[in-house]
Design an enzyme around this catalytic site. Structure first.
Site, PDB file in Angstrom:
ATOM      1  N   HIS A  91     -19.250  55.235   7.674  1.00  0.00           N
ATOM      2  CA  HIS A  91     -18.229  56.080   8.021  1.00  0.00           C
ATOM      3  C   HIS A  91     -16.921  55.772   6.882  1.00  0.00           C
ATOM      4  O   HIS A  91     -15.969  55.511   7.295  1.00  0.00           O
ATOM      5  CB  HIS A  91     -17.217  55.780   8.815  1.00  0.00           C
ATOM      6  CG  HIS A  91     -18.786  55.955  10.536  1.00  0.00           C
ATOM      7  ND1 HIS A  91     -17.924  57.942  11.402  1.00  0.00           N
ATOM      8  CD2 HIS A  91     -19.148  55.890  11.353  1.00  0.00           C
ATOM      9  CE1 HIS A  91     -18.860  58.315  11.460  1.00  0.00           C
ATOM     10  NE2 HIS A  91     -19.855  57.037  12.003  1.00  0.00           N
ATOM     11  N   ASN A 146      -5.961  49.077   4.776  1.00  0.00           N
ATOM     12  CA  ASN A 146      -6.313  47.807   4.362  1.00  0.00           C
ATOM     13  C   ASN A 146      -7.347  47.148   4.598  1.00  0.00           C
ATOM     14  O   ASN A 146      -8.306  46.948   5.941  1.00  0.00           O
ATOM     15  CB  ASN A 146      -5.413  46.983   4.958  1.00  0.00           C
ATOM     16  CG  ASN A 146      -3.933  46.959   4.402  1.00  0.00           C
ATOM     17  OD1 ASN A 146      -3.335  47.600   3.768  1.00  0.00           O
ATOM     18  ND2 ASN A 146      -2.001  46.776   5.964  1.00  0.00           N
TER      19      ASN A 146
END
Length: 391
Positions: free
Chosen positions: A68, A230
């Site tokens: 992914h 992040n």
């Protein structure tokens, strides 16, 4: 060929879907087997860039395991210890440098690598193909394949395993675009080079970053360059051991990646290496059992009769005290962050996972607090001066 139809987009309802070259040039890759989907190619191109840069930065064959659009693991070809061979279930098999790099990359987080897309910096040889053939994987990208390797891979997944050959000489344009909600975005491609020179600015009292730590920090930062932000990456022994991707809070990245790094270390404990698995237990079931056995939910496996499904006898509980004692001896871990640490709490968490070397951008208004926390634990920290956000 400058255009290719895909099975569908991110989801089956998103049709039609294709990839194409806007400048009319040929696509820089060839599909040797299988039929790619949209996410397959996103994983393939991101992972290819990662391993190509790792190869250039370290001089070692490199591999990545993607899921992914973020890496579950990345590694270079550092020889495996006997413990790691047992931990990665590769005792007695052929270990070429390319196979070793991918075994390490997949071994970083075997749960997340289930159904991965593999990327190889060098030619896929037969040893690497044989390892791929036995694992649950959706596809592989490499610059070339030996005749034997290609023959092996073409038999995987009933002949539908996706095999992509990338043109190693292809260079992307300086400007890149993408469209979101009908609006086109354009930016300069992130072609910044990550080299050991980034580790020269060391504001901590401890300024000794070993050669091995520099290698591991390179792995961490290059991995982060292609991880959804992040993101934070723990690395050791030539590979990523914990990647925390796509978190809104940086300390949550540090905790998530640190928990994965702890699992990597706990899997090397004798209690785990010597679990009495039945000989016919499949690798995914074994990985799931190990994951539960190590976790706080171990009673889900040991509390009733479920253990009989995978073990020949009921193993003892791996107690919190035993796990804490095992992790307390961990040292020499490197930690990279794709942006600055805003608080010292990130360093406090990193210390619990054996981190001794840190690379982050610097530039927070609380840099002094972060440096002070590193000094508290005698960590060496480099301010690399670059940010590596990836979206």
């Amino acid at each position: 060929m400058n255009s290719m139809e895909l099975k569908y987009g991110c989801n089956p309802n998103q049709k039609p879907a294709r990839v194409f070259m806007k400048d009319g040039q040929d696509l820089p890759f060839t599909v040797l087997n299988g039929r790619p989907g949209y996410i397959n190619l996103l994983d393939a191109f991101n992972s290819w860039q990662l391993v190509r840069e790792l190869r250039e930065a370290t001089g070692l064959p490199s591999a990545a395991s993607f899921k992914h659009v973020s890496p579950a693991g990345a590694a270079v070809a550092v020889p495996l210890s006997e413990t790691l061979k047992k931990m990665y279930f590769v005792e007695g098999i052929e270990l070429t440098p390319m196979a070793t790099a991918y075994i390490r990359a997949r071994g970083a987080d075997r749960m997340s690598s289930y159904g991965d897309f593999a990327a190889l910096s060098d030619e896929c040889d037969a040893a690497t193909a044989r390892f791929l053939a036995r694992e649950v994987s959706d596809g592989v990208i490499a610059p070339s394949y030996s005749a034997e390797a290609l023959e092996i891979l073409k038999t995987k997944r009933k002949g539908n395993y996706l095999v992509i050959q990338m043109n190693p000489d292809y260079k992307a344009p300086e400007l890149e675009t993408k469209e979101v909600f009908g609006v086109t975005f354009e930016q300069k491609r992130n072609d910044i080079k990550i080299t050991e020179e980034l580790f020269n600015n060391i504001p901590t009292k401890n300024k000794n970053i070993t050669d091995e730590a520099k290698r591991d920090l390179l792995i961490a930062l290059i991995t982060l360059k292609y991880t959804q932000s992040n993101s934070v990456c723990y690395a050791k022994d030539g590979q990523a051991i914990g990647i925390g991707a796509g978190q809104q809070s940086r300390v949550h990245c540090t905790r998530l990646a640190g928990n994965k790094a702890d699992i990597w270390h706990l899997r090397q404990a004798p209690q785990v290496l010597n679990l009495p698995f039945k000989p016919d237990v499949h690798r995914p079931d074994r990985d799931n059992a190990i994951d539960v056995y190590i976790s706080d939910e171990y009673m889900d496996l040991l509390g009733g009769d479920d253990w009989k499904r995978v073990f020949t006898e009921k193993p003892p509980v791996f107690t919190k005290e035993e796990k804490d004692a095992w992790l307390a001896q961990v040292k020499g871990v490197a930690l990279g962050s794709d942006a600055f640490f805003p608080f010292g709490d990130n360093i406090e968490r990193a210390h619990k996972s054996g981190v001794e070397f840190v690379a982050q951008s610097g530039g927070s208004i609380r840099d002094d607090n972060v440096i002070e926390t590193c000094d508290k634990y005698n960590m060496a920290m480099a301010f690399v001066g670059i940010r590596l956000f990836h979206h």
